[in-house]
Design an enzyme around this catalytic site. Structure first.
Site, PDB file in Angstrom:
ATOM      1  CB  SER A  90     -25.851   8.037 -36.832  1.00 56.85           C
ATOM      2  OG  SER A  90     -25.406   6.778 -37.216  1.00 56.85           O
TER       3      SER A  90
HETATM    4  C1  LIG Z   1     -25.534   3.443 -36.075  1.00 51.21           C
HETATM    5  S1  LIG Z   1     -26.270   1.855 -36.609  1.00 51.21           S
HETATM    6  C2  LIG Z   1     -26.465   3.097 -37.956  1.00 51.21           C
HETATM    7  C3  LIG Z   1     -27.511   4.053 -38.065  1.00 51.21           C
HETATM    8  C4  LIG Z   1     -28.302   3.762 -39.870  1.00 51.21           C
HETATM    9  N1  LIG Z   1     -26.904   4.536 -40.343  1.00 51.21           N
HETATM   10  C5  LIG Z   1     -28.549   5.879 -39.714  1.00 51.21           C
HETATM   11  O1  LIG Z   1     -29.425   5.728 -40.688  1.00 51.21           O
HETATM   12  O2  LIG Z   1     -28.831   7.148 -38.688  1.00 51.21           O
HETATM   13  C6  LIG Z   1     -25.724   1.169 -37.269  1.00 51.21           C
HETATM   14  C7  LIG Z   1     -26.413  -0.270 -37.705  1.00 51.21           C
HETATM   15  O3  LIG Z   1     -25.116  -1.446 -38.031  1.00 51.21           O
HETATM   16  C8  LIG Z   1     -25.698  -2.565 -38.323  1.00 51.21           C
HETATM   17  N2  LIG Z   1     -23.638  -3.566 -38.781  1.00 51.21           N
HETATM   18  C9  LIG Z   1     -22.646  -3.666 -37.393  1.00 51.21           C
HETATM   19  N3  LIG Z   1     -22.232  -4.664 -38.382  1.00 51.21           N
HETATM   20  C10 LIG Z   1     -22.580  -5.530 -39.793  1.00 51.21           C
HETATM   21  C11 LIG Z   1     -22.881  -5.718 -40.334  1.00 51.21           C
HETATM   22  N4  LIG Z   1     -22.071  -6.417 -40.377  1.00 51.21           N
HETATM   23  N5  LIG Z   1     -23.356  -6.100 -41.384  1.00 51.21           N
HETATM   24  C12 LIG Z   1     -25.228  -5.108 -41.657  1.00 51.21           C
HETATM   25  N6  LIG Z   1     -24.484  -4.198 -40.905  1.00 51.21           N
HETATM   26  C13 LIG Z   1     -24.275  -4.173 -39.287  1.00 51.21           C
HETATM   27  C14 LIG Z   1     -26.267  -2.716 -36.934  1.00 51.21           C
HETATM   28  O4  LIG Z   1     -27.050  -3.261 -36.730  1.00 51.21           O
HETATM   29  C15 LIG Z   1     -26.646  -1.606 -36.682  1.00 51.21           C
HETATM   30  O5  LIG Z   1     -28.136  -1.268 -37.295  1.00 51.21           O
END
Ligand SMILES: C[S@@+](CC[C@H](N)C(=O)[O-])C[C@H]1O[C@@H](n2cnc3c(N)ncnc32)[C@H](O)[C@@H]1O
Length: 417
Positions: A90
């Protein structure tokens, strides 16, 4: 920075952080912190110190240092088969805003939903040695990546778990903070159950097709009440809690997007309306803060959804430019109306709001729309004017109306006090 025992195991880690280019990284990191402060995204010393401490470039391998430290950059990590982004690191700007809203304190237990490693490392700095951070992701590749990067950067004490966060992380609960970093359509019961008494959830929540990060505290009735929100864009929440919006194509490149709403749409009638000449009416009211105005329009008439158009449809003058980014559209049977804006030096922002309307009832719809535009400008022309509540089932929600959005596990109520 935590001492890195990991250097013995991962000899490249020290080199990446402090070797050739490390000096540049430190300078770029300091510049990033200054810019985030100047923008108002960083507002507190602990958050500034966390951003100054964590080497973001170790979590964005393959990207230049300039990209890694750009305040608005969110490098893509993984795409789905359809090209949709499934995971990204992000943007610092958004991470800073959400961490400030979370008010994470030393000693807290924090759960991050959606991993990448970087944000969890920032949280680890904020909770300090006496706190705990667990980050959970549904994707094994992302979990492995995050674990590796955290290890290389010396944050072995952050726990990385593989799970669909729809169920939360019961074994590690209760949490003082739950920070969600994927765009969620609803709030799963597990998140509320696993939140401590004075806990806070910061979650990008989809409201009628647009997403707001919302900082929610518990209220006295077992639900949640907002203490701040803002526009954001996130990759979608996958797994059991995923939700697909309804896209209704009116004409090539012109799409109605219905997410929470239950609007009867007569596609053929709207297509006919689209090809009738459009009328335009002006409100005499300011056009400003499009995200705030949009939330007001979407939650003050049950027949408002989003209208999207591609460049070709705009070039053909089927619809006007505001639809390129998605614009609130008021629909009634065989007619529709959407927001316009034009330069006007009498307005504080230099722009006046108005409406384009198509169809046999265009005039009536334009009058209704202009009334909403004036109401927003008169009473709510500021940031954060809405109050957002989440009422989990089985509590009785208020009767369905414009700002009452029925979700799977509860109801979102957006009010304009
Ligand atoms: C924007 S990224 C996270 C960025 C991270 N927090 C960072 O350090 O910048 C969003 C993440 O949410 C995860 N995600 C989506 N649905 C999810 C779920 N139901 N449970 C856990 N993770 C999920 C995706 O696999 C993805 O890696």
């Amino acid at each position: 920075m935590p001492a890195s025992q990991a250097d013995a195991v991962w000899p490249d880690a020290g080199q990446a952080a402090h070797g050739p280019g490390g000096g540049d990284a430190a300078a770029l990191r300091a510049a990033m912190v200054r810019e985030l402060r100047d923008q108002g995204a960083i507002r507190s010393e602990p958050v500034a110190a966390a951003f100054a401490a964590v080497p973001r470039h170790l979590f964005t391998p393959g990207e230049s240092l300039e990209v890694a430290y750009g305040v608005d950059n969110a490098p893509i990590v993984k795409r789905g088969d359809n090209g949709l982004t499934l995971s990204s690191v992000s943007a610092p700007h958004l991470q800073a805003i959400m961490l400030e809203a979370a008010e994470i304190k030393p000693g807290m237990r924090v759960c991050e939903v959606g991993s990448g490693g970087y944000n969890a490392a920032l949280m680890a700095e904020l909770v300090g040695e006496s706190g705990r951070v667990i980050t959970v992701d549904i994707d094994p590749e992302i979990v492995e990546r995050a674990g590796t990067f955290l290890h290389q950067a010396g944050y072995d004490h952050v726990h990385v778990a593989l799970a669909d966060a729809e169920q939360g992380v019961p074994g590690a609960a209760p949490f003082d903070r739950i920070i969600v970093t994927a765009g969620s359509w609803d709030i799963p019961p597990a998140w509320i159950e696993q939140l401590g008494d004075d806990g806070r959830i910061v979650v990008p929540l989809r409201l009628k097709g647009t997403t707001r990060w919302i900082a929610f505290d518990r209220d006295s009735s077992g639900g949640l009440v907002s203490r701040g929100y803002g526009l954001c864009v996130f990759v979608p929440f996958q797994g059991a809690g995923s939700h697909t919006e309804q896209n209704i194509t009116i004409e090539d490149g012109v799409v109605l997007r219905l997410d929470d709403e239950d609007i009867e749409v007569d596609r053929d009638a709207l297509r006919r309306a689209l090809h009738l000449p459009r009328i335009e009416r002006w409100s005499g009211a300011v056009f400003d803060m499009p995200d705030e105005q949009m939330l007001f329009l979407l939650t003050n008439d049950p027949n408002v959804a989003l209208l999207h158009a591609d460049q070709e449809a705009v070039d053909l003058d089927l619809v006007a430019r505001p639809a390129l980014k998605g614009v609130p559209v008021l629909i009634s049977g065989d007619s529709f109306a959407y927001r316009a804006a034009r330069p006007n030096d009498d307005m504080s922002s230099g722009f006046e709001s108005g409406v384009y309307a198509h169809g046999p009832s265009a005039e009536d719809l334009a009058v209704r729309y202009v009334e909403l535009l004036r109401q927003w400008a008169d009473k709510y022309h500021r940031r954060g004017a809405a109050s957002i509540q989440y009422i989990p089932k089985p509590a009785t929600p208020p009767a369905l109306s414009a700002g009452v959005l029925a979700k799977r596990h509860g109801t979102v109520v957006v009010t304009w006090p």
